[in-house]
Design a protein around this motif. Structure first.
Motif, short mmCIF file in Angstrom:
data_model
loop_
_atom_site.label_atom_id
_atom_site.label_comp_id
_atom_site.label_asym_id
_atom_site.label_seq_id
_atom_site.Cartn_x
_atom_site.Cartn_y
_atom_site.Cartn_z
N LEU A 173 -0.11 2.45 -12.95
CA LEU A 173 -1.43 1.51 -13.02
C LEU A 173 -1.36 0.16 -13.56
O LEU A 173 -1.84 -0.74 -12.61
N GLU A 174 -0.56 -0.01 -14.64
CA GLU A 174 -0.78 -1.30 -15.31
C GLU A 174 0.09 -2.15 -14.46
O GLU A 174 -0.04 -3.37 -14.42
N ASP A 175 1.46 -1.69 -13.87
CA ASP A 175 2.19 -2.55 -12.87
C ASP A 175 1.39 -2.90 -11.54
O ASP A 175 1.33 -4.33 -11.31
N ALA A 176 0.62 -2.05 -10.94
CA ALA A 176 -0.12 -2.37 -9.90
C ALA A 176 -1.02 -3.40 -10.23
O ALA A 176 -1.35 -4.48 -9.57
N LEU A 177 -1.93 -3.23 -11.33
CA LEU A 177 -2.84 -4.19 -11.43
C LEU A 177 -2.37 -5.60 -12.23
O LEU A 177 -2.87 -6.48 -11.63
N GLY A 178 -1.09 -5.60 -12.70
CA GLY A 178 -0.18 -6.93 -13.14
C GLY A 178 -0.14 -7.73 -11.60
O GLY A 178 -0.20 -8.77 -11.71
N TRP A 179 0.31 -6.77 -10.77
CA TRP A 179 0.60 -7.53 -9.25
C TRP A 179 -0.48 -8.09 -8.78
O TRP A 179 -0.40 -9.27 -8.21
N ILE A 180 -1.87 -7.41 -8.69
CA ILE A 180 -2.81 -7.96 -7.93
C ILE A 180 -3.34 -9.21 -8.90
O ILE A 180 -3.59 -10.17 -8.40
N ARG A 181 -3.27 -9.11 -10.26
CA ARG A 181 -3.74 -10.34 -11.14
C ARG A 181 -2.80 -11.50 -10.84
O ARG A 181 -3.35 -12.51 -10.58
N ALA A 182 -1.78 -11.33 -10.87
CA ALA A 182 -0.63 -12.47 -10.52
C ALA A 182 -1.04 -12.82 -9.21
O ALA A 182 -0.66 -14.27 -8.76
N ALA A 183 -1.44 -12.30 -8.14
CA ALA A 183 -1.75 -12.71 -6.67
C ALA A 183 -3.17 -13.22 -6.69
O ALA A 183 -3.82 -13.70 -5.51
N GLY A 184 -4.04 -13.38 -7.73
CA GLY A 184 -5.37 -13.79 -8.01
C GLY A 184 -6.35 -12.86 -7.21
O GLY A 184 -7.36 -13.35 -7.00
N GLY A 185 -5.99 -11.47 -7.05
CA GLY A 185 -7.08 -10.77 -6.36
C GLY A 185 -7.87 -10.08 -7.37
O GLY A 185 -7.78 -10.05 -8.59
N MET A 186 -8.77 -9.28 -6.90
CA MET A 186 -9.58 -8.43 -7.81
C MET A 186 -9.32 -6.83 -7.29
O MET A 186 -9.14 -6.37 -6.24
N ALA A 187 -8.83 -6.29 -8.61
CA ALA A 187 -8.71 -4.81 -8.54
C ALA A 187 -9.98 -3.69 -8.29
O ALA A 187 -10.75 -3.88 -9.06
N VAL A 188 -9.88 -3.06 -7.29
CA VAL A 188 -10.87 -2.04 -7.06
C VAL A 188 -10.25 -0.72 -6.91
O VAL A 188 -9.46 -0.39 -6.05
N ILE A 189 -10.92 0.47 -7.57
CA ILE A 189 -10.33 1.72 -7.16
C ILE A 189 -11.07 2.35 -6.13
O ILE A 189 -11.95 2.32 -5.66
N ALA A 190 -9.85 2.82 -5.17
CA ALA A 190 -10.17 3.43 -3.76
C ALA A 190 -10.91 4.80 -3.86
O ALA A 190 -10.26 5.49 -4.88
N HIS A 191 -11.76 4.88 -3.32
CA HIS A 191 -12.45 6.39 -2.91
C HIS A 191 -12.24 7.23 -4.25
O HIS A 191 -11.42 8.25 -4.03
N PRO A 192 -12.87 6.86 -5.45
CA PRO A 192 -12.72 7.61 -6.50
C PRO A 192 -13.22 9.10 -6.59
O PRO A 192 -12.53 9.95 -7.18
N ALA A 193 -13.91 9.39 -5.67
CA ALA A 193 -14.48 10.67 -5.63
C ALA A 193 -13.78 11.71 -4.90
O ALA A 193 -13.56 13.01 -4.96
N ARG A 194 -12.61 11.12 -4.16
CA ARG A 194 -11.62 12.06 -3.61
C ARG A 194 -10.56 12.60 -4.15
O ARG A 194 -9.91 13.32 -3.87
N TYR A 195 -10.24 12.13 -5.63
CA TYR A 195 -9.23 12.75 -6.46
C TYR A 195 -9.35 13.82 -7.09
O TYR A 195 -8.44 14.57 -7.62
N GLY A 196 -10.66 14.41 -6.86
CA GLY A 196 -10.83 15.88 -7.30
C GLY A 196 -10.76 15.74 -8.99
O GLY A 196 -10.35 16.88 -9.44
#
Ligand code: AMP
Ligand code: MN
Ligand code: MN
Ligand code: MN
Length: 281
Positions: A173-196
């Motif tokens: 999780l931390e790595d993915a957020l690091g990449w998104i931040r490095a690319a100047g993007g906003m991180a958003v959790i996709a379809h959170p209700a789907r994970y059960g």
């Protein structure tokens, strides 16, 4: 005028069935003003999408949907408004695609052991981008008559304890957020209700997501029913996250999910695009 946002969609670059240009034309035809293209673990559809969006007058949000393993479970994190030229982002996505390629070979071997030959080659026929997804295997298996529907084929072949399931680790999780931040993007959790997940587990995940710089969660999603939307809206407000909405469109074959046909965000939720952190002002 209400500006229609659809902030989650797929093209042929991952497991969607429309080329990026055709996707943009479909979104324009459906009255979408702002569309995010968020292919799984690749940004290769964005160049064509950008060109087409300019021609049509649709605002394109360059995005990606990153596969993440959190506490032994797969979750998806969207990066919205990313710079696709970011070296850190591209390095991370390349590693995920390498894992995907290895996994695809492994799925093919396991299905062969279960008596289904030629699955990797069969899945590749449906994949025109640089990733092979379980969706491509599913289309092959349905075509070969091993199941009647995509839903059934996943349940019988491609999930935990089934012949074509391959365990493995996506990004942390931390790595993915690091990449998104490095690319100047906003991180958003996709379809959170789907994970059960139980609500306490979901809150724990949100806590770590926020600590790593995450800002938003999908409240309205093509894979959320009305009760999910109500529950996710409450969670979003309590956790003080920004709210996003996206169809998770994969193409016209999934006729129950249409581009831009989304209910409004519930009252009290702050939309991602109204935040000062929204990367596209
Ligand atoms: P992958 O990232 O290769 O493991 O594939 C995950 C993709 O499979 C998701 O993005 C969905 O598009 C699709 N998918 C997952 N579960 C199902 C299901 N039960 N029915 C249809 N499609 C599914
Ligand atoms: Mn997908
Ligand atoms: Mn997803
Ligand atoms: Mn998706």
């Amino acid at each position: 005028m209400i500006i229609q946002h659809d902030l989650h969609s797929h093209s042929l670059a991952s497991d969607g069935t429309l080329a990026p240009g055709a996707l943009l034309r479909a979104a324009h035809g459906a009255g979408v003003h702002v569309l995010a293209l968020t292919d799984h673990d690749t940004t290769e559809g964005l160049a064509e999408a950008e060109q087409c969006a300019t021609e049509l007058g649709v605002q394109l949000v360059p995005g990606v949907e990153i596969s993440v393993t959190w506490q032994a479970q797969t979750i998806h994190v969207l990066g919205l408004g990313i710079d696709r030229g970011s070296a850190a982002l591209q390095k991370g996505l390349r590693e995920l695609r390498e894992f995907r390629n290895w996994r695809a070979g492994e799925i093919g071997l396991r299905l062969a052991r279960a008596g289904i030959g030629g699955a990797l080659e069969g899945a590749r026929v449906f994949s025109s981008g640089s990733i092979v997804s379980r969706t491509h295997f599913a289309r092959f298996l349905v075509e070969q008559g091993h199941a009647g529907s995509m839903r059934e084929v996943f349940k019988r072949f491609l999930v935990h304890n089934k012949p074509g399931h391959v365990p493995g680790e996506w990004a942390a999780l931390e790595d993915a957020l690091g990449w998104i931040r490095a690319a100047g993007g906003m991180a958003v959790i996709a379809h959170p209700a789907r994970y059960g997940m139980t609500s306490s587990k979901l809150r724990r995940m949100i806590g770590e997501f926020r600590d790593a710089g995450g800002l938003g969660m999908e409240v309205v999603s093509g894979s959320h029913n009305r009760d999910n939307v109500t529950a996710m809206a409450a969670l979003c407000r309590n956790e003080r996250l920004l709210a996003s909405c996206g169809s998770d469109y994969h193409g016209p074959e999934n006729c129950w999910i249409r581009l831009g046909e989304l209910p409004p965000l519930p009252a009290g939720c702050t939309p991602v695009w109204e935040s000062e952190h929204w990367p596209l002002q």
